[in-house]
Design a protein around this motif. Structure first.
Motif, PDB file in Angstrom:
ATOM      1  N   LYS A 121      54.045  22.151 -41.097  1.00  0.00           N
ATOM      2  CA  LYS A 121      53.486  21.818 -39.795  1.00  0.00           C
ATOM      3  C   LYS A 121      51.956  21.921 -39.867  1.00  0.00           C
ATOM      4  N   PRO A 122      51.244  21.213 -38.984  1.00  0.00           N
ATOM      5  CA  PRO A 122      49.775  21.288 -39.031  1.00  0.00           C
ATOM      6  C   PRO A 122      49.249  22.715 -39.026  1.00  0.00           C
ATOM      7  N   GLU A 123      49.891  23.591 -38.273  1.00  0.00           N
ATOM      8  CA  GLU A 123      49.395  24.969 -38.194  1.00  0.00           C
ATOM      9  C   GLU A 123      49.551  25.717 -39.518  1.00  0.00           C
ATOM     10  N   ASP A 124      50.478  25.270 -40.392  1.00  0.00           N
ATOM     11  CA  ASP A 124      50.613  25.900 -41.707  1.00  0.00           C
ATOM     12  C   ASP A 124      49.355  25.689 -42.542  1.00  0.00           C
ATOM     13  N   PHE A 125      48.794  24.500 -42.471  1.00  0.00           N
ATOM     14  CA  PHE A 125      47.578  24.205 -43.233  1.00  0.00           C
ATOM     15  C   PHE A 125      46.380  24.988 -42.687  1.00  0.00           C
ATOM     16  N   MET A 126      46.379  25.229 -41.394  1.00  0.00           N
ATOM     17  CA  MET A 126      45.255  25.938 -40.786  1.00  0.00           C
ATOM     18  C   MET A 126      45.240  27.418 -41.131  1.00  0.00           C
ATOM     19  N   LYS A 127      46.306  27.919 -41.761  1.00  0.00           N
ATOM     20  CA  LYS A 127      46.348  29.310 -42.219  1.00  0.00           C
ATOM     21  C   LYS A 127      45.519  29.514 -43.481  1.00  0.00           C
ATOM     22  N   ILE A 128      45.185  28.424 -44.161  1.00  0.00           N
ATOM     23  CA  ILE A 128      44.457  28.521 -45.427  1.00  0.00           C
ATOM     24  C   ILE A 128      42.991  28.847 -45.148  1.00  0.00           C
ATOM     25  N   ILE A 129      42.524  29.976 -45.668  1.00  0.00           N
ATOM     26  CA  ILE A 129      41.152  30.407 -45.414  1.00  0.00           C
ATOM     27  C   ILE A 129      40.282  30.353 -46.667  1.00  0.00           C
ATOM     28  N   ALA A 130      40.896  30.245 -47.842  1.00  0.00           N
ATOM     29  CA  ALA A 130      40.118  30.168 -49.084  1.00  0.00           C
ATOM     30  C   ALA A 130      39.428  28.810 -49.179  1.00  0.00           C
ATOM     31  N   PRO A 131      38.231  28.757 -49.748  1.00  0.00           N
ATOM     32  CA  PRO A 131      37.612  27.449 -50.019  1.00  0.00           C
ATOM     33  C   PRO A 131      38.584  26.588 -50.816  1.00  0.00           C
ATOM     34  N   THR A 132      38.786  25.345 -50.383  1.00  0.00           N
ATOM     35  CA  THR A 132      39.854  24.518 -50.949  1.00  0.00           C
ATOM     36  C   THR A 132      39.361  23.123 -51.289  1.00  0.00           C
ATOM     37  N   MET A 133      39.771  22.659 -52.477  1.00  0.00           N
ATOM     38  CA  MET A 133      39.582  21.270 -52.869  1.00  0.00           C
ATOM     39  C   MET A 133      40.951  20.625 -52.985  1.00  0.00           C
ATOM     40  N   ILE A 134      41.104  19.456 -52.394  1.00  0.00           N
ATOM     41  CA  ILE A 134      42.297  18.634 -52.582  1.00  0.00           C
ATOM     42  C   ILE A 134      41.936  17.558 -53.604  1.00  0.00           C
ATOM     43  N   LEU A 135      42.664  17.512 -54.701  1.00  0.00           N
ATOM     44  CA  LEU A 135      42.367  16.606 -55.810  1.00  0.00           C
ATOM     45  C   LEU A 135      43.520  15.629 -55.992  1.00  0.00           C
ATOM     46  N   VAL A 136      43.204  14.334 -56.095  1.00  0.00           N
ATOM     47  CA  VAL A 136      44.257  13.329 -56.232  1.00  0.00           C
ATOM     48  C   VAL A 136      43.731  12.144 -57.033  1.00  0.00           C
ATOM     49  N   GLY A 137      44.625  11.493 -57.768  1.00  0.00           N
ATOM     50  CA  GLY A 137      44.275  10.264 -58.458  1.00  0.00           C
ATOM     51  C   GLY A 137      44.267   9.096 -57.501  1.00  0.00           C
ATOM     52  N   GLU A 138      43.335   8.182 -57.682  1.00  0.00           N
ATOM     53  CA  GLU A 138      43.209   7.033 -56.792  1.00  0.00           C
ATOM     54  C   GLU A 138      44.494   6.210 -56.742  1.00  0.00           C
ATOM     55  N   LYS A 139      45.234   6.165 -57.868  1.00  0.00           N
ATOM     56  CA  LYS A 139      46.446   5.353 -57.952  1.00  0.00           C
ATOM     57  C   LYS A 139      47.691   6.208 -58.108  1.00  0.00           C
ATOM     58  N   ASP A 140      47.660   7.391 -57.541  1.00  0.00           N
ATOM     59  CA  ASP A 140      48.825   8.276 -57.590  1.00  0.00           C
ATOM     60  C   ASP A 140      50.012   7.592 -56.916  1.00  0.00           C
ATOM     61  N   GLU A 141      51.116   7.459 -57.665  1.00  0.00           N
ATOM     62  CA  GLU A 141      52.293   6.764 -57.138  1.00  0.00           C
ATOM     63  C   GLU A 141      53.079   7.634 -56.155  1.00  0.00           C
ATOM     64  N   MET A 142      52.982   8.960 -56.303  1.00  0.00           N
ATOM     65  CA  MET A 142      53.767   9.879 -55.487  1.00  0.00           C
ATOM     66  C   MET A 142      53.030  10.321 -54.238  1.00  0.00           C
ATOM     67  N   VAL A 143      51.726  10.436 -54.364  1.00  0.00           N
ATOM     68  CA  VAL A 143      50.914  10.984 -53.275  1.00  0.00           C
ATOM     69  C   VAL A 143      49.834   9.965 -52.901  1.00  0.00           C
ATOM     70  N   PRO A 144      50.068   9.156 -51.892  1.00  0.00           N
ATOM     71  CA  PRO A 144      49.038   8.209 -51.470  1.00  0.00           C
ATOM     72  C   PRO A 144      47.744   8.937 -51.102  1.00  0.00           C
TER      73      PRO A 144
END
Length: 265
Positions: free
Chosen positions: A191-214
């Motif tokens: 749920k959106p509130e689950d993500f808001m629990k994250i307090i550590a500095p965070t980077m989301i890393l993804v490949g431009e052509k990732d087939e599983m994760v748009p």
């Protein structure tokens, strides 16, 4: 390369290696991989960090007495691993399944990590995700289409997996794949509130052509995490982010260095 060790944590014998000194940096591999995934990058990273590479539950030399897998359970494993080793706010980089574990860590153990890089992780049970699973032979919960799976794996894949994942369980390569198929097909239901629990500095890393994760899904995830940064690796598919050219390496080093600098100042 350093010799490996075992430590008891969360009811497991967790196998890990560590190299270097300084700020602890835990690297989390993906499904069917082991700590060896990170071997090409340790000489570089260990110049600045105490690099720790565990085998996740049921992978490599880490056992799985319960015989099942879940990301929350593997986050529990990691949390106890951190406590047993008395690691002070370690940096964590996980990719694919390792990214899911890192994400769960941030949500459920917010005070433990000093920084997070969440790579190739998903939160929606999207059509792209399901289609990618089926294309790889993971056709349903606990179900493998081995004709499909074996169409893109080496002919000796069973022998390789037995070598990489030594286990007394009979026919363990198949057992591991079935456990993974169950894991992959279990919706995460964040749920959106689950993500808001994250307090550590965070980077989301993804490949431009990732087939599983748009990319759009990663962008939405980053927007849900307070202060998170989104980094897209041009031209990279899901399996090509962690490659020998190390394009990701400078990105994560820069991110962690910035976190360290902000902490010092």
């Amino acid at each position: 390369m350093s010799e490996g060790k075992f430590v008891q944590a969360n009811g497991l014998e967790i196998y890990y290696r560590e190299t270097g000194k300084g700020q602890p940096l835990i690297l989390l591999h993906g499904a069917t991989d082991t700590h060896q995934l990170w071997d090409p990058f340790i000489p570089d990273l260990s110049q600045s960090y105490r690099v720790i590479t565990p085998d996740s539950r049921g992978h490599g030399r880490t056992n799985n007495p319960q015989g099942n897998l879940s990301y929350s359970l593997m986050a529990d494993d990691l949390a106890d691993f951190i406590r047993v080793l008395s690691l002070d706010r370690p940096y964590i980089f996980g990719y694919s399944d390792g990214g899911q574990i890192a994400l769960e860590m941030g949500m459920r153990y917010a005070d433990l990590p000093g920084a997070l890089v969440v790579g190739g992780a998903w939160y929606r049970f999207s059509k792209e995700y399901q289609d990618s699973l089926s294309a790889a032979g993971f056709v349903g919960p606990g179900e493998i289409n081995f004709q499909v799976y074996e169409s893109f794996t080496p002919a000796d894949w069973r022998e390789r997996m037995k070598s990489d994942h030594p286990s007394p369980v009979e026919n363990y390569p198949v057992n591991l794949l079935q456990n993974l198929a169950e894991l992959f097909w279990t919706p995460l239901k964040y749920k959106p509130e689950d993500f808001m629990k994250i307090i550590a500095p965070t980077m989301i890393l993804v490949g431009e052509k990732d087939e599983m994760v748009p990319v759009q899904e990663s962008r939405e995830m980053a927007n849900l995490i307070p202060g998170a940064e989104l980094v897209i690796i041009p031209g990279a598919t899901h399996t090509r982010v962690i490659t020998s050219d190390g394009a990701f390496l400078e990105l994560i080093k820069s991110f962690f260095s910035a976190v360290t600098s902000s902490t010092i100042t």
